[in-house]
Design an enzyme around this catalytic site. Structure first.
Site, PDB file in Angstrom:
ATOM      1  N   ASP A 111     -76.818  41.550   3.379  1.00  0.00           N
ATOM      2  CA  ASP A 111     -77.070  42.289   2.136  1.00  0.00           C
ATOM      3  C   ASP A 111     -78.019  43.474   2.336  1.00  0.00           C
ATOM      4  O   ASP A 111     -78.280  44.217   1.392  1.00  0.00           O
ATOM      5  CB  ASP A 111     -77.640  41.345   1.059  1.00  0.00           C
ATOM      6  CG  ASP A 111     -76.564  40.425   0.501  1.00  0.00           C
ATOM      7  OD1 ASP A 111     -75.369  40.631   0.788  1.00  0.00           O
ATOM      8  OD2 ASP A 111     -76.928  39.480  -0.233  1.00  0.00           O
ATOM      9  N   ARG A 158     -75.593  45.532 -11.482  1.00  0.00           N
ATOM     10  CA  ARG A 158     -75.329  44.104 -11.291  1.00  0.00           C
ATOM     11  C   ARG A 158     -76.499  43.431 -10.580  1.00  0.00           C
ATOM     12  O   ARG A 158     -76.750  42.252 -10.809  1.00  0.00           O
ATOM     13  CB  ARG A 158     -74.060  43.902 -10.446  1.00  0.00           C
ATOM     14  CG  ARG A 158     -72.776  44.185 -11.201  1.00  0.00           C
ATOM     15  CD  ARG A 158     -71.595  43.755 -10.372  1.00  0.00           C
ATOM     16  NE  ARG A 158     -71.914  42.515  -9.693  1.00  0.00           N
ATOM     17  CZ  ARG A 158     -71.524  42.181  -8.476  1.00  0.00           C
ATOM     18  NH1 ARG A 158     -70.764  43.006  -7.785  1.00  0.00           N
ATOM     19  NH2 ARG A 158     -71.850  41.041  -7.946  1.00  0.00           N
ATOM     20  N   CYS A 210     -67.221  41.161  -5.838  1.00  0.00           N
ATOM     21  CA  CYS A 210     -67.338  42.293  -4.913  1.00  0.00           C
ATOM     22  C   CYS A 210     -66.114  42.356  -3.997  1.00  0.00           C
ATOM     23  O   CYS A 210     -65.671  41.339  -3.472  1.00  0.00           O
ATOM     24  CB  CYS A 210     -68.557  42.116  -4.018  1.00  0.00           C
ATOM     25  SG  CYS A 210     -70.028  42.917  -4.599  1.00  0.00           S
ATOM     26  N   ARG A 252     -63.118  36.761   1.317  1.00  0.00           N
ATOM     27  CA  ARG A 252     -64.067  35.833   0.707  1.00  0.00           C
ATOM     28  C   ARG A 252     -63.404  34.576   0.159  1.00  0.00           C
ATOM     29  O   ARG A 252     -63.328  34.354  -1.050  1.00  0.00           O
ATOM     30  CB  ARG A 252     -64.878  36.539  -0.376  1.00  0.00           C
ATOM     31  CG  ARG A 252     -65.665  37.693   0.184  1.00  0.00           C
ATOM     32  CD  ARG A 252     -66.672  38.234  -0.775  1.00  0.00           C
ATOM     33  NE  ARG A 252     -67.884  37.451  -0.821  1.00  0.00           N
ATOM     34  CZ  ARG A 252     -68.992  37.842  -1.458  1.00  0.00           C
ATOM     35  NH1 ARG A 252     -69.003  38.977  -2.096  1.00  0.00           N
ATOM     36  NH2 ARG A 252     -70.064  37.110  -1.435  1.00  0.00           N
ATOM     37  N   LYS A 279     -81.852  37.808  -7.631  1.00  0.00           N
ATOM     38  CA  LYS A 279     -80.573  37.576  -8.320  1.00  0.00           C
ATOM     39  C   LYS A 279     -79.837  36.416  -7.671  1.00  0.00           C
ATOM     40  O   LYS A 279     -79.273  35.554  -8.353  1.00  0.00           O
ATOM     41  CB  LYS A 279     -79.711  38.841  -8.246  1.00  0.00           C
ATOM     42  CG  LYS A 279     -78.294  38.616  -8.707  1.00  0.00           C
ATOM     43  CD  LYS A 279     -77.407  39.812  -8.449  1.00  0.00           C
ATOM     44  CE  LYS A 279     -76.863  39.894  -7.055  1.00  0.00           C
ATOM     45  NZ  LYS A 279     -75.565  39.243  -6.811  1.00  0.00           N
ATOM     46  N   ASN A 280     -79.835  36.384  -6.328  1.00  0.00           N
ATOM     47  CA  ASN A 280     -79.039  35.372  -5.630  1.00  0.00           C
ATOM     48  C   ASN A 280     -79.629  33.966  -5.721  1.00  0.00           C
ATOM     49  O   ASN A 280     -78.973  32.998  -5.323  1.00  0.00           O
ATOM     50  CB  ASN A 280     -78.849  35.753  -4.161  1.00  0.00           C
ATOM     51  CG  ASN A 280     -77.784  36.828  -3.997  1.00  0.00           C
ATOM     52  OD1 ASN A 280     -77.162  37.241  -4.988  1.00  0.00           O
ATOM     53  ND2 ASN A 280     -77.587  37.287  -2.773  1.00  0.00           N
TER      54      ASN A 280
HETATM   55  C1  UD1 Z   1     -73.945  34.812  -0.827  1.00  0.00           C
HETATM   56  C2  UD1 Z   1     -74.632  35.943  -1.551  1.00  0.00           C
HETATM   57  C3  UD1 Z   1     -74.230  37.274  -0.935  1.00  0.00           C
HETATM   58  C4  UD1 Z   1     -74.511  37.265   0.568  1.00  0.00           C
HETATM   59  C5  UD1 Z   1     -73.861  36.060   1.234  1.00  0.00           C
HETATM   60  C6  UD1 Z   1     -74.234  35.923   2.704  1.00  0.00           C
HETATM   61  C7  UD1 Z   1     -74.954  35.176  -3.813  1.00  0.00           C
HETATM   62  C8  UD1 Z   1     -74.604  35.316  -5.249  1.00  0.00           C
HETATM   63  N1  UD1 Z   1     -74.261  35.929  -2.940  1.00  0.00           N
HETATM   64  O1  UD1 Z   1     -72.544  34.980  -1.021  1.00  0.00           O
HETATM   65  O2  UD1 Z   1     -74.991  38.309  -1.579  1.00  0.00           O
HETATM   66  O3  UD1 Z   1     -73.997  38.440   1.136  1.00  0.00           O
HETATM   67  O4  UD1 Z   1     -74.274  34.840   0.570  1.00  0.00           O
HETATM   68  O5  UD1 Z   1     -75.604  35.862   2.863  1.00  0.00           O
HETATM   69  O6  UD1 Z   1     -75.829  34.440  -3.450  1.00  0.00           O
HETATM   70  N2  UD1 Z   1     -66.660  31.648   3.694  1.00  0.00           N
HETATM   71  C9  UD1 Z   1     -65.481  31.003   4.018  1.00  0.00           C
HETATM   72  N3  UD1 Z   1     -65.050  30.004   3.200  1.00  0.00           N
HETATM   73  C10 UD1 Z   1     -65.753  29.624   2.085  1.00  0.00           C
HETATM   74  C11 UD1 Z   1     -66.970  30.290   1.774  1.00  0.00           C
HETATM   75  C12 UD1 Z   1     -67.402  31.303   2.616  1.00  0.00           C
HETATM   76  O7  UD1 Z   1     -64.828  31.323   5.005  1.00  0.00           O
HETATM   77  O8  UD1 Z   1     -65.311  28.716   1.388  1.00  0.00           O
HETATM   78  C13 UD1 Z   1     -67.124  32.737   4.580  1.00  0.00           C
HETATM   79  C14 UD1 Z   1     -67.214  34.084   3.851  1.00  0.00           C
HETATM   80  O9  UD1 Z   1     -65.967  34.722   3.797  1.00  0.00           O
HETATM   81  C15 UD1 Z   1     -68.216  34.796   4.719  1.00  0.00           C
HETATM   82  C16 UD1 Z   1     -69.166  33.679   5.159  1.00  0.00           C
HETATM   83  O10 UD1 Z   1     -68.450  32.465   4.975  1.00  0.00           O
HETATM   84  O11 UD1 Z   1     -67.584  35.316   5.852  1.00  0.00           O
HETATM   85  C17 UD1 Z   1     -70.462  33.603   4.400  1.00  0.00           C
HETATM   86  O12 UD1 Z   1     -70.177  33.598   3.019  1.00  0.00           O
HETATM   87  P1  UD1 Z   1     -71.143  32.870   1.977  1.00  0.00           P
HETATM   88  O13 UD1 Z   1     -72.448  32.584   2.649  1.00  0.00           O
HETATM   89  O14 UD1 Z   1     -70.427  31.730   1.369  1.00  0.00           O
HETATM   90  O15 UD1 Z   1     -71.350  33.994   0.881  1.00  0.00           O
HETATM   91  P2  UD1 Z   1     -71.539  33.791  -0.669  1.00  0.00           P
HETATM   92  O16 UD1 Z   1     -72.217  32.496  -0.943  1.00  0.00           O
HETATM   93  O17 UD1 Z   1     -70.284  34.106  -1.378  1.00  0.00           O
END
Ligand code: UD1
Length: 431
Positions: free
Chosen positions: A316, A408, A126, A131, A22-23
């Site tokens: 995850d 989902r 979620c 986030r 999915k990701n």
């Molecule tokens: C993706 C995955 C999710 C997984 C996560 C970490 C998808 C659809 N989702 O989520 O299942 O748990 O990677 O492997 O692929 N952060 C910031 N600022 C930002 C963006 C992120 O501070 O602008 C922080 C987040 O709060 C978190 C960390 O960075 O603490 C990692 O988040 P991120 O890798 O971006 O997660 P997602 O891409 O949302």
């Protein structure tokens, strides 16, 4: 609202075929916005998030079709999508769509790169921690966009197109890296990304972008270089197998005991989780069909884990591994370093008799001899499946409410487990 009823106590025996990730599927689908030609994605999982994203993309002007089943096809096989964004008809992603799925915020990059402007609602999704999207916005700014936040919307503009730049992530972010790959592929000149996410889904998106004509080197490693091109073309790509789904079922077998072949599971994509599962007492063998996981006789050993970006233990799989540890012979320590507030499963696991104490980002789990079925509530995607794992090993019946979270991200969960001997039944209706 559907519920899932599970009667615990059965071992799992058989074969589970692993779906496309999915990701990876979600950002790959979003990449279709980068070209006016058709992007074909094979091995796309049949999960609710994919259906939701199709709706969102069609709002922006993407025409899509889904290949029907052919004679002899496995009814549970993943499917092929054809996506064509011949013309972008709307550069705004409205709140009511983005709020349903956080990853849809990522449309900001291709819309901006192709159209010079995007207006995207700040995301929902979620309920794990705050986030933020600050690093995604940093990417757009580094590539020359003007970014403003207006009434809950991100308004990004680059009227003369994006320019290559240097992007250093202070924190590893998967979404930030996807954003940088997509935007820089159509920016003018050279982009250097450092401390990029190395997750296999990032490498998969880059592989697809390269087939579309992008010039990307180093994806899957912390330093990525991109030479922007004027336009991208259509391509055909097969979505990488879902390491989180594979890890989830591997943990389920470690929990219930039994012997299951995880067909097409990619061992190198979740080695750290497989190591922890082995330490907990399961046997893991890599075959040319996938991964075989067995646990016979011996109990579950306690194992400490700490989540980390790839190749570390994936966040995850943290909830699922905690479910396994609730029946370990002794104490374990589970540390969550990626997301704050990703322990919402703890109170529901406790309803099944688990003994877990939270201390900031650490959960101390004291294994118990037996879990007892109970009604529980799914809170987010990974938390819900941890309840299913616990329920499979609990005495008696567990009713998991609000299973839309499971739908989902998990394709045919109850069928896949049911085929391996679990008693798992979906109950439709108002739960
Ligand atoms: C993706 C995955 C999710 C997984 C996560 C970490 C998808 C659809 N989702 O989520 O299942 O748990 O990677 O492997 O692929 N952060 C910031 N600022 C930002 C963006 C992120 O501070 O602008 C922080 C987040 O709060 C978190 C960390 O960075 O603490 C990692 O988040 P991120 O890798 O971006 O997660 P997602 O891409 O949302």
């Amino acid at each position: 609202m559907d519920r899932i009823r599970i009667v615990g106590g059965r071992t799992l025996e058989g074969t589970i075929s692993i779906s496309g990730a999915k990701n990876a599927a979600l950002p790959l689908m979003i990449a279709s916005l980068l070209t006016n030609e058709t992007l074909t994605l094979e091995n796309t999982p049949r999960v609710a998030d994919v259906g939701m994203l199709l709706q969102i993309l069609s709002h922006h002007g993407v025409d899509y079709s889904v290949d029907g089943r052919k004679p002899g096809d496995d009814p549970q096989a993943s499917r092929t999508l054809h996506l064509a964004a011949r013309q972008i008809v709307d550069i705004t992603a409205p709140y009511d769509l983005v709020a349903k799925m956080r990853a849809s915020f990522w449309v900001v990059a291709p819309l901006l790169a192709r159209m010079g402007e995007a207006r995207v609602s700040l995301p929902g999704g979620c309920a794990i921690g705050t986030r933020p999207v600050d690093l995604l916005l940093m990417v757009l700014e580094k590539l020359g966009a003007q970014v403003a936040i207006e009434a809950g919307y991100v308004h990004a503009r680059a009227k003369n197109g994006l320019q290559g730049g240097e992007i250093h992530f202070p924190k590893v972010t998967v979404g930030g890296t996807h954003t940088a790959l997509m935007a820089a592929s159509l920016a003018k000149g050279h982009t250097l990304i450092t401390n990029a996410a190395c997750e296999p889904e990032v490498a998969d998106v880059a592989a697809c972008l390269i087939k579309m004509g992008a010039k990307i080197k180093g994806a899957g490693q912390p330093t990525i270089e991109i030479e922007g091109v004027g336009a991208l073309r259509g391509a055909n790509h097969s979505v990488v197998p879902d390491r989180i789904e594979a890890g989830t079922y591997a943990i389920a077998v470690a929990m219930t005991g039994g012997d299951v072949l995880l067909e097409r599971a990619p061992p190198d994509l979740f080695q750290s989780a497989l190591d922890a599962i082995c330490q907990a007492g399961a046997d893991v063998a890599v075959t040319n069909q996938g991964i075989r996981v067995r646990r016979n006789g011996a109990g579950i050993a306690p194992v400490d884990i700490s989540t980390a970006p790839f190749p570390g233990f994936p966040t995850d799989l943290q909830a699922q591994f905690m479910a396994l540890m609730t029946k370990a012979k002794g104490r374990s320590r589970i540390t969550e370093t990626i997301f704050e507030n990703r322990f919402m499963h703890v109170q529901e696991l406790a309803r099944l008799g688990a003994r877990i104490k939270l201390d900031g980002d650490v959960a101390h789990v004291e294994g118990v001899a037996e879990l007892q079925g109970a009604p529980v509530m799914a809170t987010d995607l990974r938390a819900s499946v941890s309840l299913v794992i616990a329920a499979l090993a609990a005495r008696g019946e567990t009713m998991v409410n609000r299973v839309y979270h499971l739908d989902r991200g998990f394709e045919h969960l109850e069928k896949k487990l049911g085929r391996c001997g679990a008693i798992v039944e979906r109950i439709s209706g108002n739960g």
